[in-house]
Design a protein around this motif. Structure first.
Motif, PDB file in Angstrom:
ATOM      1  N   ALA A   1     -13.892 -32.388 -34.022  1.00 21.52           N
ATOM      2  CA  ALA A   1     -14.117 -31.466 -32.752  1.00 21.52           C
ATOM      3  C   ALA A   1     -13.617 -32.784 -31.910  1.00 21.52           C
ATOM      4  O   ALA A   1     -13.302 -32.278 -30.671  1.00 21.52           O
ATOM      5  CB  ALA A   1     -15.045 -30.990 -33.140  1.00 21.52           C
ATOM      6  N   ARG A   2     -14.254 -33.944 -32.565  1.00 19.18           N
ATOM      7  CA  ARG A   2     -14.025 -34.985 -31.691  1.00 19.18           C
ATOM      8  C   ARG A   2     -12.767 -35.555 -31.745  1.00 19.18           C
ATOM      9  O   ARG A   2     -12.719 -35.525 -30.106  1.00 19.18           O
ATOM     10  CB  ARG A   2     -14.722 -36.346 -32.455  1.00 19.18           C
ATOM     11  N   ASP A   3     -11.219 -35.124 -32.638  1.00 14.95           N
ATOM     12  CA  ASP A   3     -10.064 -35.932 -31.928  1.00 14.95           C
ATOM     13  C   ASP A   3      -9.380 -35.039 -31.276  1.00 14.95           C
ATOM     14  O   ASP A   3      -8.214 -35.040 -31.261  1.00 14.95           O
ATOM     15  CB  ASP A   3      -9.945 -36.337 -33.077  1.00 14.95           C
ATOM     16  N   VAL A   4      -9.670 -33.352 -31.221  1.00 15.93           N
ATOM     17  CA  VAL A   4      -8.622 -32.677 -30.851  1.00 15.93           C
ATOM     18  C   VAL A   4      -8.760 -32.985 -29.204  1.00 15.93           C
ATOM     19  O   VAL A   4      -8.200 -32.020 -28.362  1.00 15.93           O
ATOM     20  CB  VAL A   4      -9.722 -31.138 -30.951  1.00 15.93           C
ATOM     21  N   TRP A   5      -9.449 -33.640 -28.763  1.00 12.89           N
ATOM     22  CA  TRP A   5      -9.698 -33.594 -27.165  1.00 12.89           C
ATOM     23  C   TRP A   5     -10.010 -34.733 -26.114  1.00 12.89           C
ATOM     24  O   TRP A   5      -9.038 -35.676 -26.023  1.00 12.89           O
ATOM     25  CB  TRP A   5     -10.628 -33.104 -26.768  1.00 12.89           C
ATOM     26  N   PHE A   6     -10.094 -35.904 -27.996  1.00 11.41           N
ATOM     27  CA  PHE A   6     -10.036 -37.690 -28.158  1.00 11.41           C
ATOM     28  C   PHE A   6      -9.171 -38.339 -27.927  1.00 11.41           C
ATOM     29  O   PHE A   6      -8.510 -39.327 -26.866  1.00 11.41           O
ATOM     30  CB  PHE A   6     -11.865 -38.043 -29.188  1.00 11.41           C
TER      31      PHE A   6
ATOM     32  N   ALA B   1     -12.822 -48.522 -24.004  1.00 11.83           N
ATOM     33  CA  ALA B   1     -13.653 -49.346 -24.659  1.00 11.83           C
ATOM     34  C   ALA B   1     -14.843 -49.415 -25.115  1.00 11.83           C
ATOM     35  O   ALA B   1     -16.020 -49.542 -25.312  1.00 11.83           O
ATOM     36  CB  ALA B   1     -12.938 -50.642 -24.270  1.00 11.83           C
ATOM     37  N   CYS B   2     -15.820 -49.044 -23.339  1.00 20.45           N
ATOM     38  CA  CYS B   2     -17.056 -49.152 -23.108  1.00 20.45           C
ATOM     39  C   CYS B   2     -17.840 -47.883 -23.729  1.00 20.45           C
ATOM     40  O   CYS B   2     -18.364 -47.693 -24.045  1.00 20.45           O
ATOM     41  CB  CYS B   2     -17.176 -48.978 -21.340  1.00 20.45           C
ATOM     42  N   TRP B   3     -17.075 -46.698 -23.264  1.00 24.15           N
ATOM     43  CA  TRP B   3     -17.526 -45.497 -24.101  1.00 24.15           C
ATOM     44  C   TRP B   3     -17.172 -46.069 -25.830  1.00 24.15           C
ATOM     45  O   TRP B   3     -18.656 -45.105 -26.617  1.00 24.15           O
ATOM     46  CB  TRP B   3     -16.616 -44.212 -23.658  1.00 24.15           C
ATOM     47  N   VAL B   4     -17.191 -46.331 -26.137  1.00 23.16           N
ATOM     48  CA  VAL B   4     -17.290 -46.721 -28.354  1.00 23.16           C
ATOM     49  C   VAL B   4     -17.822 -47.547 -28.412  1.00 23.16           C
ATOM     50  O   VAL B   4     -19.295 -47.234 -28.984  1.00 23.16           O
ATOM     51  CB  VAL B   4     -15.796 -46.994 -28.659  1.00 23.16           C
ATOM     52  N   ILE B   5     -17.671 -48.698 -27.189  1.00 22.96           N
ATOM     53  CA  ILE B   5     -19.479 -49.189 -27.495  1.00 22.96           C
ATOM     54  C   ILE B   5     -20.679 -49.062 -26.833  1.00 22.96           C
ATOM     55  O   ILE B   5     -21.333 -49.052 -28.380  1.00 22.96           O
ATOM     56  CB  ILE B   5     -19.412 -50.712 -26.562  1.00 22.96           C
TER      57      ILE B   5
ATOM     58  N   LEU C   1     -18.382 -37.453 -21.212  1.00 24.27           N
ATOM     59  CA  LEU C   1     -18.344 -37.569 -21.888  1.00 24.27           C
ATOM     60  C   LEU C   1     -19.022 -39.091 -22.367  1.00 24.27           C
ATOM     61  O   LEU C   1     -19.926 -39.083 -23.917  1.00 24.27           O
ATOM     62  CB  LEU C   1     -17.197 -38.831 -21.977  1.00 24.27           C
ATOM     63  N   LEU C   2     -20.018 -38.954 -21.249  1.00 28.31           N
ATOM     64  CA  LEU C   2     -21.189 -40.801 -21.733  1.00 28.31           C
ATOM     65  C   LEU C   2     -22.266 -39.249 -22.186  1.00 28.31           C
ATOM     66  O   LEU C   2     -22.448 -39.936 -23.526  1.00 28.31           O
ATOM     67  CB  LEU C   2     -22.281 -40.595 -20.370  1.00 28.31           C
TER      68      LEU C   2
ATOM     69  N   LEU D   1     -14.087 -33.249 -10.838  1.00 31.43           N
ATOM     70  CA  LEU D   1     -13.141 -33.424 -11.931  1.00 31.43           C
ATOM     71  C   LEU D   1     -13.715 -34.332 -12.982  1.00 31.43           C
ATOM     72  O   LEU D   1     -13.717 -34.543 -14.472  1.00 31.43           O
ATOM     73  CB  LEU D   1     -11.693 -32.661 -12.415  1.00 31.43           C
ATOM     74  N   ALA D   2     -13.411 -35.160 -11.918  1.00 30.32           N
ATOM     75  CA  ALA D   2     -13.628 -36.709 -12.285  1.00 30.32           C
ATOM     76  C   ALA D   2     -15.062 -37.111 -12.955  1.00 30.32           C
ATOM     77  O   ALA D   2     -15.076 -36.834 -14.218  1.00 30.32           O
ATOM     78  CB  ALA D   2     -13.140 -38.492 -11.534  1.00 30.32           C
ATOM     79  N   VAL D   3     -16.119 -36.412 -12.028  1.00 26.46           N
ATOM     80  CA  VAL D   3     -17.044 -36.772 -12.557  1.00 26.46           C
ATOM     81  C   VAL D   3     -17.961 -35.647 -13.391  1.00 26.46           C
ATOM     82  O   VAL D   3     -18.874 -36.382 -14.440  1.00 26.46           O
ATOM     83  CB  VAL D   3     -18.689 -36.128 -11.143  1.00 26.46           C
ATOM     84  N   ILE D   4     -17.432 -34.425 -13.886  1.00 25.94           N
ATOM     85  CA  ILE D   4     -17.853 -33.630 -15.045  1.00 25.94           C
ATOM     86  C   ILE D   4     -16.741 -34.523 -16.439  1.00 25.94           C
ATOM     87  O   ILE D   4     -17.913 -34.605 -17.323  1.00 25.94           O
ATOM     88  CB  ILE D   4     -17.259 -32.548 -15.417  1.00 25.94           C
ATOM     89  N   LEU D   5     -16.044 -35.081 -16.010  1.00 26.56           N
ATOM     90  CA  LEU D   5     -15.865 -35.901 -17.329  1.00 26.56           C
ATOM     91  C   LEU D   5     -16.535 -36.778 -17.866  1.00 26.56           C
ATOM     92  O   LEU D   5     -16.457 -37.012 -18.964  1.00 26.56           O
ATOM     93  CB  LEU D   5     -14.048 -35.941 -16.987  1.00 26.56           C
TER      94      LEU D   5
END
Length: 437
Positions: A261-266, A290-294, A352-353, A344-348
């Motif tokens: 589920a994570r990798d299908v869009w990530f 980088a910031c997201w994964v940290i 994502l957060l 769109l950018a705000v939603i994503l």
């Protein structure tokens, strides 16, 4: 002159003091720190390599599906490695499997230093196959090593029910969460490092730099890890690579869908979408990931506080189901937002957060449960089988990420992701339920 000599002497004294402090630590802690250091170094190169491959081959004009195919052998050999690697670790020791993984990663990095004309799809897939074997040998060894290194006092307390078992499981969860969270935080640093290295040293230069650093880590690991770490007392037969534990099998099936589920869009869809539809520069994509994964790794490290530690409880199979449900609902909400297309950018970014927080808790909880469910002698067998399912989920998710995005777009990837997480929650209903107070 004298001032410089004095500073030099002070530096020597400081280094000597650090060495003495390290040598006075209990053997289990020293080995845990060595394993963690190896895992950290490897993770930096693994995260950087993934971002380098995605961005570099996107620049070369590869389609999203072709980029996904570059990771095909990486994931396929991860499946095989986890299945066989757990058995191998139980027979020859986790120190050997970890060092084999470090050595193979150095070879994989060097294989990608060839001129651009030689970076054909088969060549890169072969190098990624080596990297996939290396990554999963390293991860399996690190996760299994915790079970072997948990201090004897805590292990013996496990027999003193119920308080002793709860203390043991709580300590185990804490160690697993720290290792998993720190690894993923550093993987995020690796994403950023990949973008920086691509911009400064170029693709081949980045490979040379990472191979050189990892070679030094590999040599240090050869000299410092215990020779019998994680070796089973009774050497398992090859037929024992498939787990006989119902709990491990159910958790493995749930893990397959969770990471699919994570990798299908990530993996492919999201970075390509950001670079093309949102118009982000390569460095911006790398920095964001980088910031997201940290942040994701930091949440993983403190996941025990969200899942019951404050109330003195250790999570069980019910927690895996309960934490998956809100993640599925959130992912479906992001998919709906992408379809509507407003902001769109705000939603994503906002989605994502939130996804990162919930997924980190789910992942950390799963990582603890498999180490807890694994048998004491030869834990790498159960852990290896479990991470085989994890690699299978990544394989399915990676291929779907390129194919579905190319044919139906990002929203379709997100709907599949939500469905996969719902399946993981449903499967988790079969996990053992216990109460430890």
């Amino acid at each position: 002159m004298y001032y410089s000599v004095d500073i030099y002497k002070q530096g020597i004294k400081a280094n000597t003091l650090k060495t003495q402090m390290f040598s006075t630590l209990p053997p289990q802690i020293r080995q845990y720190l060595i394993i963690t250091g190896n895992y950290w170094a490897f993770t930096l190169t693994d995260g950087a390599l993934r971002m380098l491959v995605v961005l570099h081959f996107h620049q070369l004009g590869f389609s999203p599906l072709n980029i996904a195919l570059l990771f095909l052998f990486y994931e396929i050999f991860g499946v095989i490695t986890n299945l066989v690697g757990g058995w191998l670790g139980a027979r020859i020791g986790l120190n050997k499997t970890m060092n084999i993984g470090l050595g193979l990663q150095v070879i994989a990095l060097l294989a990608l230093t060839v001129p651009t004309a030689m970076l054909t799809v088969p060549w890169v897939m072969a190098a990624q196959a080596l990297s996939g074997i290396a990554k999963d040998l390293n991860k399996m060894s690190a996760k299994s090593g915790i079970k072997a290194l948990l201090p004897a006092g805590a292990a013996s307390a496990k027999t003193q029910r119920p308080a002793g078992e709860a203390a043991y499981e709580s300590r185990l969860y804490h160690w697993v969460a720290l290792l998993t969270g720190s690894k993923n935080a550093l993987k995020g640093v690796g994403f950023f490092l990949g973008g920086v290295l691509l911009a400064t040293l170029g693709f081949a230069g980045a490979m040379w730099a990472m191979a050189g650093v990892l070679l030094l880590v590999w040599i240090a690991s050869l000299l410092s890890l215990k020779s019998d770490l994680g070796k089973a007392k009774n050497k398992p037969k090859f037929g024992e690579i498939f787990s006989s534990s119902r709990a491990v099998n159910i958790l493995s099936a749930a893990r397959l869908f969770l990471f699919g589920a994570r990798d299908v869009w990530f993996v492919v869809a999201l970075p390509v979408f950001m670079a093309t539809t949102l118009g982000w520069a390569d460095w911006a994509v790398g920095t964001f990931f980088a910031c997201w994964v940290i942040g994701y790794g930091m949440v993983q490290s403190i996941a025990p506080y969200f899942t019951g530690k404050k109330s003195g409880k250790v999570p069980d199979g019910r927690a895996a189901m309960r934490w998956a449900i809100p993640l599925a609902i959130l992912t479906a909400g992001i998919a709906l937002g992408v379809i509507l297309g407003n902001g769109l950018a705000v939603i994503l970014i906002g989605g994502l957060l939130l996804f990162g927080v919930l997924f980190a808790i789910n992942s950390s909880l799963h990582s603890y449960l498999i180490v807890s469910y694994a048998k004491e002698d030869g834990a790498s067998l159960d852990v290896g089988f479990y991470y085989m399912a994890n690699a299978m989920g990544r394989l399915i998710g990676t291929v779907l990420s390129g194919w579905v995005y190319q044919s139906a777009g990002l929203a379709a990837c997100l709907w599949i992701s939500a469905a996969f997480i719902a399946l993981a929650a449903l499967i988790s209903l079969g996990l053992p339920r216990h109460v430890t107070v």
